[in-house]
Design a protein around this motif. Structure first.
Motif, PDB file in Angstrom:
ATOM      1  N   GLY A   1       0.761  -1.241   0.000  1.00  0.00           N
ATOM      2  CA  GLY A   1       0.000   0.000   0.000  1.00  0.00           C
ATOM      3  C   GLY A   1       0.789   1.288   0.000  1.00  0.00           C
ATOM      4  N   VAL A   2       2.092   1.233   0.247  1.00  0.00           N
ATOM      5  CA  VAL A   2       2.883   2.465   0.370  1.00  0.00           C
ATOM      6  C   VAL A   2       4.023   2.509  -0.641  1.00  0.00           C
ATOM      7  N   ARG A   3       4.642   1.392  -0.874  1.00  0.00           N
ATOM      8  CA  ARG A   3       5.864   1.336  -1.686  1.00  0.00           C
ATOM      9  C   ARG A   3       5.539   1.381  -3.180  1.00  0.00           C
ATOM     10  N   PRO A   4       5.942   2.444  -3.920  1.00  0.00           N
ATOM     11  CA  PRO A   4       5.674   2.506  -5.365  1.00  0.00           C
ATOM     12  C   PRO A   4       6.619   1.591  -6.139  1.00  0.00           C
ATOM     13  N   HIS A   5       6.151   1.098  -7.272  1.00  0.00           N
ATOM     14  CA  HIS A   5       6.941   0.205  -8.124  1.00  0.00           C
ATOM     15  C   HIS A   5       7.140   0.846  -9.484  1.00  0.00           C
ATOM     16  N   SER A   6       8.377   0.912  -9.929  1.00  0.00           N
ATOM     17  CA  SER A   6       8.658   1.506 -11.235  1.00  0.00           C
ATOM     18  C   SER A   6       8.004   0.712 -12.360  1.00  0.00           C
ATOM     19  N   SER A   7       7.916  -0.627 -12.198  1.00  0.00           N
ATOM     20  CA  SER A   7       7.306  -1.463 -13.234  1.00  0.00           C
ATOM     21  C   SER A   7       5.801  -1.275 -13.323  1.00  0.00           C
ATOM     22  N   LEU A   8       5.217  -0.622 -12.323  1.00  0.00           N
ATOM     23  CA  LEU A   8       3.772  -0.356 -12.316  1.00  0.00           C
ATOM     24  C   LEU A   8       3.478   1.121 -12.551  1.00  0.00           C
ATOM     25  N   GLY A   9       4.405   1.827 -13.175  1.00  0.00           N
ATOM     26  CA  GLY A   9       4.216   3.262 -13.399  1.00  0.00           C
ATOM     27  C   GLY A   9       4.287   4.052 -12.113  1.00  0.00           C
ATOM     28  N   TYR A  10       5.095   3.577 -11.168  1.00  0.00           N
ATOM     29  CA  TYR A  10       5.292   4.199  -9.850  1.00  0.00           C
ATOM     30  C   TYR A  10       3.994   4.267  -9.040  1.00  0.00           C
ATOM     31  N   LEU A  11       3.127   3.285  -9.263  1.00  0.00           N
ATOM     32  CA  LEU A  11       1.967   3.083  -8.408  1.00  0.00           C
ATOM     33  C   LEU A  11       2.304   1.983  -7.400  1.00  0.00           C
ATOM     34  N   THR A  12       1.578   1.945  -6.296  1.00  0.00           N
ATOM     35  CA  THR A  12       1.716   0.817  -5.386  1.00  0.00           C
ATOM     36  C   THR A  12       0.943  -0.365  -5.975  1.00  0.00           C
ATOM     37  N   PRO A  13       1.235  -1.589  -5.553  1.00  0.00           N
ATOM     38  CA  PRO A  13       0.462  -2.728  -6.055  1.00  0.00           C
ATOM     39  C   PRO A  13      -1.041  -2.577  -5.834  1.00  0.00           C
ATOM     40  N   GLN A  14      -1.449  -2.050  -4.691  1.00  0.00           N
ATOM     41  CA  GLN A  14      -2.871  -1.868  -4.440  1.00  0.00           C
ATOM     42  C   GLN A  14      -3.479  -0.828  -5.376  1.00  0.00           C
ATOM     43  N   GLN A  15      -2.776   0.266  -5.623  1.00  0.00           N
ATOM     44  CA  GLN A  15      -3.273   1.281  -6.544  1.00  0.00           C
ATOM     45  C   GLN A  15      -3.401   0.716  -7.955  1.00  0.00           C
ATOM     46  N   TYR A  16      -2.410  -0.063  -8.364  1.00  0.00           N
ATOM     47  CA  TYR A  16      -2.440  -0.650  -9.701  1.00  0.00           C
ATOM     48  C   TYR A  16      -3.587  -1.653  -9.820  1.00  0.00           C
ATOM     49  N   ALA A  17      -3.812  -2.428  -8.766  1.00  0.00           N
ATOM     50  CA  ALA A  17      -4.904  -3.400  -8.773  1.00  0.00           C
ATOM     51  C   ALA A  17      -6.253  -2.696  -8.867  1.00  0.00           C
ATOM     52  N   GLN A  18      -6.424  -1.609  -8.110  1.00  0.00           N
ATOM     53  CA  GLN A  18      -7.682  -0.857  -8.152  1.00  0.00           C
ATOM     54  C   GLN A  18      -7.900  -0.206  -9.512  1.00  0.00           C
ATOM     55  N   GLN A  19      -6.815   0.253 -10.130  1.00  0.00           N
ATOM     56  CA  GLN A  19      -6.905   0.919 -11.429  1.00  0.00           C
ATOM     57  C   GLN A  19      -7.343  -0.052 -12.520  1.00  0.00           C
ATOM     58  N   THR A  20      -6.907  -1.300 -12.424  1.00  0.00           N
ATOM     59  CA  THR A  20      -7.212  -2.288 -13.463  1.00  0.00           C
ATOM     60  C   THR A  20      -8.404  -3.166 -13.126  1.00  0.00           C
ATOM     61  N   TYR A  21      -8.960  -3.011 -11.927  1.00  0.00           N
ATOM     62  CA  TYR A  21     -10.029  -3.913 -11.484  1.00  0.00           C
ATOM     63  C   TYR A  21     -11.266  -3.820 -12.373  1.00  0.00           C
ATOM     64  N   ARG A  22     -11.691  -2.628 -12.723  1.00  0.00           N
ATOM     65  CA  ARG A  22     -12.938  -2.441 -13.460  1.00  0.00           C
ATOM     66  C   ARG A  22     -12.815  -2.789 -14.939  1.00  0.00           C
ATOM     67  N   ARG A  23     -11.620  -2.644 -15.490  1.00  0.00           N
ATOM     68  CA  ARG A  23     -11.512  -2.852 -16.947  1.00  0.00           C
ATOM     69  C   ARG A  23     -10.987  -4.230 -17.330  1.00  0.00           C
ATOM     70  N   ILE A  24     -10.587  -5.071 -16.350  1.00  0.00           N
ATOM     71  CA  ILE A  24     -10.073  -6.408 -16.661  1.00  0.00           C
ATOM     72  C   ILE A  24     -10.929  -7.443 -15.942  1.00  0.00           C
ATOM     73  N   PRO A  25     -11.566  -8.351 -16.696  1.00  0.00           N
ATOM     74  CA  PRO A  25     -12.398  -9.382 -16.047  1.00  0.00           C
ATOM     75  C   PRO A  25     -11.574 -10.339 -15.230  1.00  0.00           C
ATOM     76  N   VAL A  26     -12.165 -10.884 -14.193  1.00  0.00           N
ATOM     77  CA  VAL A  26     -11.482 -11.856 -13.355  1.00  0.00           C
ATOM     78  C   VAL A  26     -12.257 -13.164 -13.373  1.00  0.00           C
ATOM     79  N   ARG A  27     -11.571 -14.247 -13.042  1.00  0.00           N
ATOM     80  CA  ARG A  27     -12.177 -15.574 -13.032  1.00  0.00           C
ATOM     81  C   ARG A  27     -12.764 -15.827 -11.667  1.00  0.00           C
ATOM     82  N   LEU A  28     -14.008 -16.280 -11.634  1.00  0.00           N
ATOM     83  CA  LEU A  28     -14.658 -16.609 -10.379  1.00  0.00           C
ATOM     84  C   LEU A  28     -14.366 -18.056 -10.023  1.00  0.00           C
ATOM     85  N   SER A  29     -14.100 -18.309  -8.737  1.00  0.00           N
ATOM     86  CA  SER A  29     -13.799 -19.673  -8.291  1.00  0.00           C
ATOM     87  C   SER A  29     -15.072 -20.470  -8.119  1.00  0.00           C
TER      88      SER A  29
END
Length: 205
Positions: free
Chosen positions: A177-205
């Motif tokens: 939640g705090v540490r930015p990643h250069s490979s994610l456009g300097y977003l945190t993993p949580q920010q990147y996940a939230q950004q892509t959540y609505r536009r990328i479908p996920v598989r339901l278990s």
């Protein structure tokens, strides 16, 4: 006088034998390159890390990473983590998010054993085993483990198991939640996940 004949005679009388190293159990699954994931919860990676407590007891950490978002989904800490325990960790995570299509693992006994194999079959998850001696085939979790080692395990002296769990979990939350990643456009993993959540479908278990 000591010579090879006397050594051999004593060796035989004592019933000694050279201990043969047992080969690691290798999974029979076909090993083929896997494509890059295009969305969250499509492919996860798992591995183990090791450390010691102040009293000398061995400490093991199960690390689990989403290869697309780089989120660390779990850092399970204990002195022993068999395959059945790994399955319980995955079931716990499945309560809050869909399980992936594939989980990348090495050929360790916890991953190649019956407990995790039965769990994967029951859950409809494919276990992708990397080739022995080629950790680069599990690059996402290996990259995470390097940061985890340098920034957490090497920086703390764990006095007790509960203290180790608290420190490692705090580091995991900061990593996500705090540490930015250069490979994610300097977003945190949580920010990147939230950004892509609505536009990328996920598989339901």
């Amino acid at each position: 006088m000591v010579n090879h004949k006397r050594v051999y005679r004593l060796y035989r009388e004592e019933g000694l034998a050279v201990r043969r190293r047992r080969r690691k159990r290798a999974c029979a699954a076909q090993r083929v390159p896997t494509p890059m994931p295009s969305g969250r919860n499509q492919r996860w990676s798992m591995d183990f890390m090791a450390d010691t407590l102040a009293d000398g007891r061995r400490l093991r950490v199960l690390t689990l990473v989403d290869d697309f978002t780089r989120e660390c989904l779990a850092t399970e800490v204990d002195t022993s983590l068999p395959g059945a325990r790994v399955a319980l960790v995955l079931d716990r995570i499945a309560e809050s998010r869909p399980l992936p299509e594939t989980i990348v693992v090495d050929n360790g006994p916890e991953f190649a054993g019956r407990a995790l194999d039965a769990w994967a079959y029951r859950r409809g998850v494919r276990l992708h085993f990397i080739e022995s001696g080629k950790p680069s085939q599990n690059a996402f979790v290996e990259s995470f483990n390097g940061k985890f080692r340098d920034e957490c395990l090497n920086e703390h002296w764990f006095t007790t198991l509960p203290a180790a769990r608290a420190i490692i979990e705090a580091w995991r939350l900061d990593y996500n939640g705090v540490r930015p990643h250069s490979s994610l456009g300097y977003l945190t993993p949580q920010q990147y996940a939230q950004q892509t959540y609505r536009r990328i479908p996920v598989r339901l278990s």
